[in-house]
Design a protein around this motif. Structure first.
Motif, PDB file in Angstrom:
ATOM      1  N   PRO A  12     -26.306 -25.762  -0.497  1.00 32.15           N
ATOM      2  CA  PRO A  12     -24.859 -25.778  -0.705  1.00 32.15           C
ATOM      3  C   PRO A  12     -24.460 -25.402  -2.131  1.00 32.15           C
ATOM      4  O   PRO A  12     -23.458 -24.723  -2.349  1.00 32.15           O
ATOM      5  CB  PRO A  12     -24.476 -27.230  -0.368  1.00 32.15           C
ATOM      6  N   ALA A  13     -25.252 -25.839  -3.106  1.00 31.47           N
ATOM      7  CA  ALA A  13     -24.978 -25.475  -4.500  1.00 31.47           C
ATOM      8  C   ALA A  13     -25.160 -23.974  -4.700  1.00 31.47           C
ATOM      9  O   ALA A  13     -24.373 -23.324  -5.408  1.00 31.47           O
ATOM     10  CB  ALA A  13     -25.896 -26.255  -5.437  1.00 31.47           C
ATOM     11  N   LEU A  14     -26.178 -23.420  -4.065  1.00 31.34           N
ATOM     12  CA  LEU A  14     -26.388 -21.975  -4.149  1.00 31.34           C
ATOM     13  C   LEU A  14     -25.232 -21.216  -3.517  1.00 31.34           C
ATOM     14  O   LEU A  14     -24.766 -20.202  -4.062  1.00 31.34           O
ATOM     15  CB  LEU A  14     -27.697 -21.600  -3.441  1.00 31.34           C
ATOM     16  N   SER A  15     -24.771 -21.666  -2.371  1.00 29.71           N
ATOM     17  CA  SER A  15     -23.656 -21.004  -1.701  1.00 29.71           C
ATOM     18  C   SER A  15     -22.414 -20.986  -2.588  1.00 29.71           C
ATOM     19  O   SER A  15     -21.696 -19.988  -2.658  1.00 29.71           O
ATOM     20  CB  SER A  15     -23.338 -21.690  -0.370  1.00 29.71           C
ATOM     21  N   ALA A  16     -22.166 -22.095  -3.284  1.00 29.14           N
ATOM     22  CA  ALA A  16     -21.026 -22.160  -4.191  1.00 29.14           C
ATOM     23  C   ALA A  16     -21.172 -21.149  -5.317  1.00 29.14           C
ATOM     24  O   ALA A  16     -20.201 -20.491  -5.722  1.00 29.14           O
ATOM     25  CB  ALA A  16     -20.888 -23.576  -4.761  1.00 29.14           C
ATOM     26  N   ALA A  17     -22.394 -21.000  -5.826  1.00 32.08           N
ATOM     27  CA  ALA A  17     -22.640 -20.043  -6.896  1.00 32.08           C
ATOM     28  C   ALA A  17     -22.450 -18.607  -6.412  1.00 32.08           C
ATOM     29  O   ALA A  17     -21.883 -17.766  -7.110  1.00 32.08           O
ATOM     30  CB  ALA A  17     -24.049 -20.231  -7.452  1.00 32.08           C
ATOM     31  N   THR A  27     -23.771 -26.521 -12.488  1.00 33.74           N
ATOM     32  CA  THR A  27     -24.514 -27.651 -11.972  1.00 33.74           C
ATOM     33  C   THR A  27     -23.705 -28.281 -10.847  1.00 33.74           C
ATOM     34  O   THR A  27     -22.521 -28.596 -11.029  1.00 33.74           O
ATOM     35  CB  THR A  27     -24.775 -28.699 -13.072  1.00 33.74           C
ATOM     36  N   VAL A  28     -24.338 -28.420  -9.693  1.00 36.22           N
ATOM     37  CA  VAL A  28     -23.677 -28.980  -8.515  1.00 36.22           C
ATOM     38  C   VAL A  28     -24.606 -30.022  -7.884  1.00 36.22           C
ATOM     39  O   VAL A  28     -25.747 -29.699  -7.531  1.00 36.22           O
ATOM     40  CB  VAL A  28     -23.346 -27.888  -7.474  1.00 36.22           C
ATOM     41  N   ASP A  29     -24.118 -31.243  -7.768  1.00 34.51           N
ATOM     42  CA  ASP A  29     -24.868 -32.306  -7.092  1.00 34.51           C
ATOM     43  C   ASP A  29     -26.299 -32.443  -7.609  1.00 34.51           C
ATOM     44  O   ASP A  29     -27.243 -32.636  -6.839  1.00 34.51           O
ATOM     45  CB  ASP A  29     -24.890 -32.066  -5.584  1.00 34.51           C
ATOM     46  N   GLY A  30     -26.460 -32.319  -8.918  1.00 38.05           N
ATOM     47  CA  GLY A  30     -27.774 -32.503  -9.523  1.00 38.05           C
ATOM     48  C   GLY A  30     -28.649 -31.267  -9.549  1.00 38.05           C
ATOM     49  O   GLY A  30     -29.792 -31.329 -10.024  1.00 38.05           O
ATOM     50  N   TRP A  31     -28.108 -30.141  -9.067  1.00 36.83           N
ATOM     51  CA  TRP A  31     -28.875 -28.884  -9.058  1.00 36.83           C
ATOM     52  C   TRP A  31     -28.290 -27.901 -10.054  1.00 36.83           C
ATOM     53  O   TRP A  31     -27.070 -27.741 -10.145  1.00 36.83           O
ATOM     54  CB  TRP A  31     -28.883 -28.273  -7.658  1.00 36.83           C
ATOM     55  N   VAL A  71     -32.979 -21.648  -9.187  1.00 37.66           N
ATOM     56  CA  VAL A  71     -32.623 -23.031  -8.866  1.00 37.66           C
ATOM     57  C   VAL A  71     -33.598 -23.977  -9.567  1.00 37.66           C
ATOM     58  O   VAL A  71     -34.819 -23.799  -9.485  1.00 37.66           O
ATOM     59  CB  VAL A  71     -32.693 -23.289  -7.343  1.00 37.66           C
ATOM     60  N   SER A  72     -33.057 -24.981 -10.229  1.00 39.76           N
ATOM     61  CA  SER A  72     -33.879 -26.049 -10.805  1.00 39.76           C
ATOM     62  C   SER A  72     -33.075 -27.344 -10.748  1.00 39.76           C
ATOM     63  O   SER A  72     -31.860 -27.326 -10.518  1.00 39.76           O
ATOM     64  CB  SER A  72     -34.285 -25.735 -12.248  1.00 39.76           C
ATOM     65  N   ARG A  73     -33.742 -28.452 -10.935  1.00 35.19           N
ATOM     66  CA  ARG A  73     -33.037 -29.726 -10.977  1.00 35.19           C
ATOM     67  C   ARG A  73     -32.340 -29.878 -12.325  1.00 35.19           C
ATOM     68  O   ARG A  73     -32.852 -29.435 -13.353  1.00 35.19           O
ATOM     69  CB  ARG A  73     -34.015 -30.879 -10.742  1.00 35.19           C
ATOM     70  N   GLU A  74     -31.191 -30.516 -12.305  1.00 33.88           N
ATOM     71  CA  GLU A  74     -30.413 -30.690 -13.526  1.00 33.88           C
ATOM     72  C   GLU A  74     -31.227 -31.376 -14.612  1.00 33.88           C
ATOM     73  O   GLU A  74     -31.116 -31.035 -15.798  1.00 33.88           O
ATOM     74  CB  GLU A  74     -29.151 -31.498 -13.223  1.00 33.88           C
ATOM     75  N   ASP A  75     -32.069 -32.326 -14.222  1.00 30.10           N
ATOM     76  CA  ASP A  75     -32.846 -33.082 -15.204  1.00 30.10           C
ATOM     77  C   ASP A  75     -34.215 -32.470 -15.481  1.00 30.10           C
ATOM     78  O   ASP A  75     -35.010 -33.038 -16.222  1.00 30.10           O
ATOM     79  CB  ASP A  75     -33.014 -34.530 -14.750  1.00 30.10           C
ATOM     80  N   ALA A  76     -34.496 -31.299 -14.883  1.00 31.15           N
ATOM     81  CA  ALA A  76     -35.780 -30.636 -15.120  1.00 31.15           C
ATOM     82  C   ALA A  76     -35.597 -29.123 -15.104  1.00 31.15           C
ATOM     83  O   ALA A  76     -36.159 -28.415 -14.253  1.00 31.15           O
ATOM     84  CB  ALA A  76     -36.805 -31.060 -14.071  1.00 31.15           C
ATOM     85  N   PRO A  77     -34.816 -28.572 -16.045  1.00 25.84           N
ATOM     86  CA  PRO A  77     -34.527 -27.126 -16.033  1.00 25.84           C
ATOM     87  C   PRO A  77     -35.755 -26.254 -16.276  1.00 25.84           C
ATOM     88  O   PRO A  77     -35.744 -25.064 -15.961  1.00 25.84           O
ATOM     89  CB  PRO A  77     -33.504 -26.961 -17.162  1.00 25.84           C
ATOM     90  N   GLY A  78     -36.816 -26.844 -16.813  1.00 26.29           N
ATOM     91  CA  GLY A  78     -38.028 -26.078 -17.085  1.00 26.29           C
ATOM     92  C   GLY A  78     -38.990 -26.011 -15.920  1.00 26.29           C
ATOM     93  O   GLY A  78     -40.100 -25.499 -16.068  1.00 26.29           O
ATOM     94  N   GLU A  79     -38.568 -26.518 -14.767  1.00 28.85           N
ATOM     95  CA  GLU A  79     -39.421 -26.508 -13.584  1.00 28.85           C
ATOM     96  C   GLU A  79     -38.668 -25.855 -12.420  1.00 28.85           C
ATOM     97  O   GLU A  79     -38.055 -26.546 -11.604  1.00 28.85           O
ATOM     98  CB  GLU A  79     -39.843 -27.933 -13.214  1.00 28.85           C
TER      99      GLU A  79
END
Length: 218
Positions: A12-17, A27-31, A71-79
């Motif tokens: 869903p976050a990707l679709s918004a982007a 950043t959407v819902d932690g993504w 796509v990465s997690r908000e708290d782990a942008p390096g992964e």
């Protein structure tokens, strides 16, 4: 497989982007969704593969270039968790019920649109930059990916003896890098991933047409 599946909870976050590509990062819902730019090249179809691997996937190119998102997690942008290549004009609303395995034994997934018939050549530039980056990481005590890449190069009969081992500042800061291709006419994206492999899954729009390819990392 729908957007309700936990495996693809970031869709869903990707679709918004994709619905508003003017925003380069959100950043959407932690993504964390980043629009990295365009995959460009002379080929009619782009390629998703490991230059040292046995197989790859493809996608039709958009005129002028194909947008690509990370796509990465908000708290782990390096992964990085996934890359989405968007050759279609419409927004995907669901995924196919199956996907295809893409071996990434070197630990590097590459996306390009170079028409070269030589398997390794389109990824050589990004391989060299990864080689240098992994040398720097090895010097800090994290050497397993370098040793894995070294072994894969040997298996492919590629000699990196004259490759630089000092990285370009900023390379693979968040485990991805986009650079001009070897011919200087296109772009190449490289993402450092697990050597255990990756998967590609088609994403469909409301009409059931394939409009994007999702590359997910184990």
């Amino acid at each position: 497989m729908s957007y309700d599946d936990d495996e693809y909870e970031y869709l869903p976050a990707l679709s918004a982007a994709l619905a508003d590509p003017s925003v380069e990062e959100r950043t959407v819902d932690g993504w964390r969704i980043e629009r990295l730019g365009l995959i460009q090249g002379a080929a009619a179809h782009g390629t998703i593969y490991d230059p040292l691997g046995p197989e790859g996937g493809g996608f039709p190119m958009r005129p002028g270039g194909t947008p690509v998102y990370l796509v990465s997690r908000e708290d782990a942008p390096g992964e990085p968790v996934a890359v989405l290549v968007h050759p279609g004009e419409t927004v995907p609303v669901r995924t196919q019920e199956w996907g295809d395995r893409v071996a990434t034994p070197s630990g590097l997934a590459v996306v390009h649109a170079n028409p070269s018939s030589t398997w390794i050549e389109p990824g050589t530039g990004i391989l060299k930059r990864a080689w240098a980056t992994l040398h720097a990481r090895a010097a800090e005590g994290d050497d397993w990916m370098l040793e894995n890449l070294r072994e894969m190069l040997q298996r492919a009969s590629v000699d990196p003896a004259d490759w630089p081992v000092e990285p370009v500042e900023g390379d693979f800061t968040n485990d991805w890098l986009m650079i001009p291709d070897e011919a200087g006419t296109g772009t190449v994206l490289g993402v450092l991933v697990s050597p255990d492999g990756s998967n590609t899954t088609e994403c469909l729009d409301a009409e059931g047409d394939t409009v994007a390819i999702l590359l997910t990392f184990d």
